[in-house]
Design a protein around this motif. Structure first.
Motif, PDB file in Angstrom:
ATOM      1  N   ASN A  75      14.405  -3.950  39.961  1.00  0.00           N
ATOM      2  CA  ASN A  75      12.964  -3.935  39.785  1.00  0.00           C
ATOM      3  C   ASN A  75      12.556  -5.317  40.160  1.00  0.00           C
ATOM      4  OD1 ASN A  75      10.252  -3.198  39.502  1.00  0.00           O
ATOM      5  ND2 ASN A  75      10.246  -3.119  37.224  1.00  0.00           N
ATOM      6  N   ASN A  76      12.144  -5.613  41.394  1.00  0.00           N
ATOM      7  CA  ASN A  76      12.267  -7.151  41.914  1.00  0.00           C
ATOM      8  C   ASN A  76      10.848  -7.638  41.165  1.00  0.00           C
ATOM      9  OD1 ASN A  76      12.846  -9.302  43.327  1.00  0.00           O
ATOM     10  ND2 ASN A  76      11.197  -9.006  44.976  1.00  0.00           N
ATOM     11  N   GLN A  77      11.134  -8.803  40.323  1.00  0.00           N
ATOM     12  CA  GLN A  77      10.108  -9.303  39.669  1.00  0.00           C
ATOM     13  C   GLN A  77       9.524  -8.503  38.597  1.00  0.00           C
ATOM     14  OE1 GLN A  77       9.685 -12.652  40.080  1.00  0.00           O
ATOM     15  NE2 GLN A  77      11.428 -12.539  41.631  1.00  0.00           N
ATOM     16  N   GLY A  78      10.164  -7.411  38.033  1.00  0.00           N
ATOM     17  CA  GLY A  78       9.746  -6.682  37.135  1.00  0.00           C
ATOM     18  C   GLY A  78      10.591  -6.601  35.965  1.00  0.00           C
ATOM     19  N   GLY A  79      10.396  -5.644  34.981  1.00  0.00           N
ATOM     20  CA  GLY A  79      11.161  -5.598  33.749  1.00  0.00           C
ATOM     21  C   GLY A  79      12.156  -4.535  34.110  1.00  0.00           C
ATOM     22  N   ILE A  80      13.388  -4.877  33.498  1.00  0.00           N
ATOM     23  CA  ILE A  80      14.706  -4.038  33.626  1.00  0.00           C
ATOM     24  C   ILE A  80      15.201  -3.740  32.215  1.00  0.00           C
ATOM     25  CG2 ILE A  80      17.014  -3.644  34.565  1.00  0.00           C
ATOM     26  CD1 ILE A  80      16.057  -5.740  36.985  1.00  0.00           C
ATOM     27  N   ILE A  81      15.180  -2.466  31.729  1.00  0.00           N
ATOM     28  CA  ILE A  81      15.719  -2.274  30.406  1.00  0.00           C
ATOM     29  C   ILE A  81      16.996  -1.845  30.562  1.00  0.00           C
ATOM     30  CG2 ILE A  81      15.073  -0.558  28.590  1.00  0.00           C
ATOM     31  CD1 ILE A  81      12.224  -0.665  29.219  1.00  0.00           C
ATOM     32  N   MET A  82      18.073  -2.504  29.941  1.00  0.00           N
ATOM     33  CA  MET A  82      19.292  -2.286  29.734  1.00  0.00           C
ATOM     34  C   MET A  82      19.628  -1.275  28.571  1.00  0.00           C
ATOM     35  SD  MET A  82      19.937  -4.408  32.393  1.00  0.00           S
ATOM     36  CE  MET A  82      21.467  -4.954  32.330  1.00  0.00           C
ATOM     37  N   HIS A  83      20.362  -0.251  28.802  1.00  0.00           N
ATOM     38  CA  HIS A  83      20.622   0.773  27.710  1.00  0.00           C
ATOM     39  C   HIS A  83      21.959   0.989  26.940  1.00  0.00           C
ATOM     40  CE1 HIS A  83      16.709   3.337  28.123  1.00  0.00           C
ATOM     41  NE2 HIS A  83      16.839   2.718  29.284  1.00  0.00           N
ATOM     42  N   THR A  84      22.756  -0.063  27.318  1.00  0.00           N
ATOM     43  CA  THR A  84      24.112  -0.109  26.998  1.00  0.00           C
ATOM     44  C   THR A  84      24.276  -0.086  25.520  1.00  0.00           C
ATOM     45  OG1 THR A  84      24.157  -2.451  27.353  1.00  0.00           O
ATOM     46  CG2 THR A  84      25.171  -0.952  29.162  1.00  0.00           C
ATOM     47  N   ARG A  85      23.172  -0.342  24.542  1.00  0.00           N
ATOM     48  CA  ARG A  85      23.440  -0.378  23.333  1.00  0.00           C
ATOM     49  C   ARG A  85      22.939   0.793  22.600  1.00  0.00           C
ATOM     50  NH1 ARG A  85      21.185  -6.628  22.392  1.00  0.00           N
ATOM     51  NH2 ARG A  85      23.163  -7.699  23.209  1.00  0.00           N
ATOM     52  N   PHE A  86      22.602   1.825  23.574  1.00  0.00           N
ATOM     53  CA  PHE A  86      22.221   2.978  22.665  1.00  0.00           C
ATOM     54  C   PHE A  86      23.300   4.185  23.356  1.00  0.00           C
ATOM     55  CE2 PHE A  86      17.922   0.884  23.788  1.00  0.00           C
ATOM     56  CZ  PHE A  86      17.336   1.132  22.446  1.00  0.00           C
ATOM     57  N   ASN A  87      24.501   4.018  22.574  1.00  0.00           N
ATOM     58  CA  ASN A  87      25.532   4.686  22.950  1.00  0.00           C
ATOM     59  C   ASN A  87      26.255   5.527  21.794  1.00  0.00           C
ATOM     60  OD1 ASN A  87      26.334   2.359  21.715  1.00  0.00           O
ATOM     61  ND2 ASN A  87      28.230   2.073  23.040  1.00  0.00           N
ATOM     62  N   ARG A  88      25.310   6.012  21.050  1.00  0.00           N
ATOM     63  CA  ARG A  88      25.913   6.698  19.994  1.00  0.00           C
ATOM     64  C   ARG A  88      26.057   8.138  20.352  1.00  0.00           C
ATOM     65  NH1 ARG A  88      21.876   5.901  15.318  1.00  0.00           N
ATOM     66  NH2 ARG A  88      20.547   6.400  17.152  1.00  0.00           N
ATOM     67  N   PHE A  89      26.904   9.052  19.711  1.00  0.00           N
ATOM     68  CA  PHE A  89      27.463  10.344  19.702  1.00  0.00           C
ATOM     69  C   PHE A  89      26.625  10.651  18.715  1.00  0.00           C
ATOM     70  CE2 PHE A  89      31.614   9.034  21.782  1.00  0.00           C
ATOM     71  CZ  PHE A  89      31.087   9.789  22.901  1.00  0.00           C
ATOM     72  N   LEU A  90      25.587  11.618  18.881  1.00  0.00           N
ATOM     73  CA  LEU A  90      24.773  12.298  17.719  1.00  0.00           C
ATOM     74  C   LEU A  90      25.340  13.583  17.096  1.00  0.00           C
ATOM     75  CD1 LEU A  90      21.281  11.504  19.278  1.00  0.00           C
ATOM     76  CD2 LEU A  90      22.675   9.988  17.920  1.00  0.00           C
ATOM     77  N   TYR A  91      25.827  14.423  17.708  1.00  0.00           N
ATOM     78  CA  TYR A  91      26.276  15.731  17.235  1.00  0.00           C
ATOM     79  C   TYR A  91      27.256  16.380  18.158  1.00  0.00           C
ATOM     80  CZ  TYR A  91      25.843  20.485  15.289  1.00  0.00           C
ATOM     81  OH  TYR A  91      26.335  21.579  14.941  1.00  0.00           O
ATOM     82  N   PHE A  92      28.012  17.012  17.721  1.00  0.00           N
ATOM     83  CA  PHE A  92      29.058  18.055  18.501  1.00  0.00           C
ATOM     84  C   PHE A  92      29.338  19.439  17.863  1.00  0.00           C
ATOM     85  CE2 PHE A  92      33.176  19.511  20.439  1.00  0.00           C
ATOM     86  CZ  PHE A  92      32.716  19.895  21.601  1.00  0.00           C
ATOM     87  N   ASP A  93      29.169  20.225  18.593  1.00  0.00           N
ATOM     88  CA  ASP A  93      29.394  21.977  17.949  1.00  0.00           C
ATOM     89  C   ASP A  93      30.509  22.352  18.572  1.00  0.00           C
ATOM     90  OD1 ASP A  93      29.517  24.561  17.317  1.00  0.00           O
ATOM     91  OD2 ASP A  93      27.168  24.665  17.403  1.00  0.00           O
TER      92      ASP A  93
END
Length: 455
Positions: free
Chosen positions: A58-76
């Motif tokens: 995103n040239n000269q714009g905002g880039i939101i890095m998602h590497t800290r949103f890395n939780r497993f929430l549930y598994f069935d």
């Protein structure tokens, strides 16, 4: 609120390189604050940066890095459904769930991708002819829209947002989490048959004849061979091995592979038509027609992951990744013309991959559709000369009804894109509905006129 850091980024192909303002939020409230702050005119999400071109730039714009949103929430266990955040990587899913007998239903050629990035590009794998792309296995998605609302979308609820987000390269909102159905397996091995094809027609015939026999099929293809050997290939055809077939005490254990590393960008002269032709000849000859070879999960699906930073092989100028799919009725002619053009131009590619695709998905900007796909890597050399060559290649592809993959693209024109993706206007209408101010944008989105040039 999470603060931004100005820096230069690129996709995995190291071309183009652009400057943006990077944010590393840790909580959902941080995401809302970033969007509401209006610190940047527009934003795009980014995972591990494994798309090749400017999808997540995103040239000269905002880039939101998602590497800290890395939780497993549930598994069935019974339904085999995993709920996780978008920053979870395929590597993390494999390491946690494969030893328990669950595998990814679809995976691209690297495990170093995030779930959110995989959804945004509707990734496909070696089993598309049987199992479709990732969207076939996604139950629902939670999306943070530009208004700050979290919307759950699925095939039943908010369908328009669901099918615009899948394959929508991050332009509809921020993917927060998803539910995905995993696949039950008995071992961490694939039983593989290797078959050599002397030319393109033979490779296509063999893929046709074997599509019902194998869950996974892919062919390495020699893109520099000519005349009667043009398109000679090595087919790798596989099915998941049962625990009885592998006959080891821990059939679901992951094999530890020693990692190699390319420590710096190699000089440009290393990759040239002569060195790549020599490599292609060696690679083709090293394989023999062999049946029943047991290959561990990582080696079969992610052969290049063993070489860290393998993109540096192409030097500091990077490379072009070019992937096209032709409809079944024009695949032979279209692929033949592409290979002829590459060979005449001595345009180097040693990672040529040929695959058969099954039925098209429903994502408005999803790439896979029924036919044959060819993926190429082309060292970025020659500037204007290469650009002219790519433009000519695009025209050829259009003439045979082909479509280019957004996750690999960096040079397509808006007019070419609009022809290849006829659902563009429908996508734009849905985007305008959920993002009326155009808060989500990227360098690719502006280059292809998916969104206007804001600010």
């Amino acid at each position: 609120m999470s603060r931004s850091v100005k820096g230069t980024l690129s996709g995995w192909a190291n071309f183009p390189k652009e400057t943006g303002y990077m944010y590393r939020p840790e909580k959902y409230k941080d995401l809302r604050e970033i969007l509401q702050s209006k610190s940047q005119v527009h934003y795009i999400s980014r995972g591990l940066g494994r798309s090749y071109g400017d999808t997540a730039l995103n040239n000269q714009g905002g880039i939101i890095m998602h590497t800290r949103f890395n939780r497993f929430l549930y598994f069935d266990d019974q339904s085999q459904v995993l709920e996780c955040e978008a920053g979870v990587t395929f590597r993390e899913i494999i390491e946690v769930f494969l030893p328990r007998g669950y595998a990814l239903p679809v995976t691209p050629g690297t495990k170093y991708v995030t779930v959110g990035g995989a959804i945004a590009n509707d990734v496909h794998g070696k089993n598309h002819h049987r199992d479709g792309s990732l969207s076939s296995h996604i139950l629902d998605i939670n999306v943070l829209t530009s208004s700050g609302e979290i919307m759950n979308c699925s095939r039943q609820e908010n369908q328009d947002l669901f099918w615009a987000t899948i394959g929508g390269i991050g332009l509809t909102g921020i993917i927060l989490s998803t539910r995905i159905k995993l696949m039950k397996v008995e071992s961490a091995f694939i039983q593989v048959d290797y078959k050599k094809a002397g030319h393109l027609d033979e490779a296509i015939d063999m893929l046709n004849e074997t599509e019902e026999l194998y869950q996974y099929s892919v062919a390495w293809i020699d893109c520099l061979s000519r005349n009667r050997m043009m398109g000679r290939s090595v087919l790798m055809l596989g099915n998941h091995a049962s625990k009885d077939q592998v006959e080891i005490n821990e059939p679901l254990s992951l094999k530890n592979r020693r990692k190699l590393k390319v420590p710096f960008n190699l000089p440009a002269f290393v990759l040239n038509p002569y060195s790549i032709k020599a490599f292609n000849s060696f690679y083709y000859r090293r394989f023999k027609n062999t049946s029943g070879v047991f290959v561990d999960y990582d080696s079969f699906f992610y052969p290049l992951d063993v070489i860290l930073s393998w993109n540096r092989i192409y030097g500091k100028t990077g490379f072009i990744q070019y992937q096209v799919v032709f409809p079944l009725e024009t695949s032979r002619q279209g692929l033949t013309k592409v290979l002829e053009k590459l060979s005449r131009a001595r345009c180097s590619s040693f990672l040529g991959v040929l695959k058969r695709f099954g039925e098209s998905g429903n994502g408005l900007l999803s790439f896979p559709r029924k036919g044959y796909s060819l993926s190429l890597d082309i060292p970025f050399r020659g500037g204007d000369r290469l650009l002219t060559f790519i433009r000519e290649l695009d025209e050829l592809v259009l003439g045979y009804g082909g479509v280019l993959y957004l996750a690999k693209d960096s040079l397509m024109t808006p007019s070419t894109f609009a022809i290849m993706y006829p659902e563009l206007s429908a996508f734009q209408e849905i985007k305008a509905k959920f993002d009326p101010e155009g808060l989500f944008s990227s360098s690719m989105a502006r280059r292809l006129n998916i969104v206007g040039d804001i600010g």
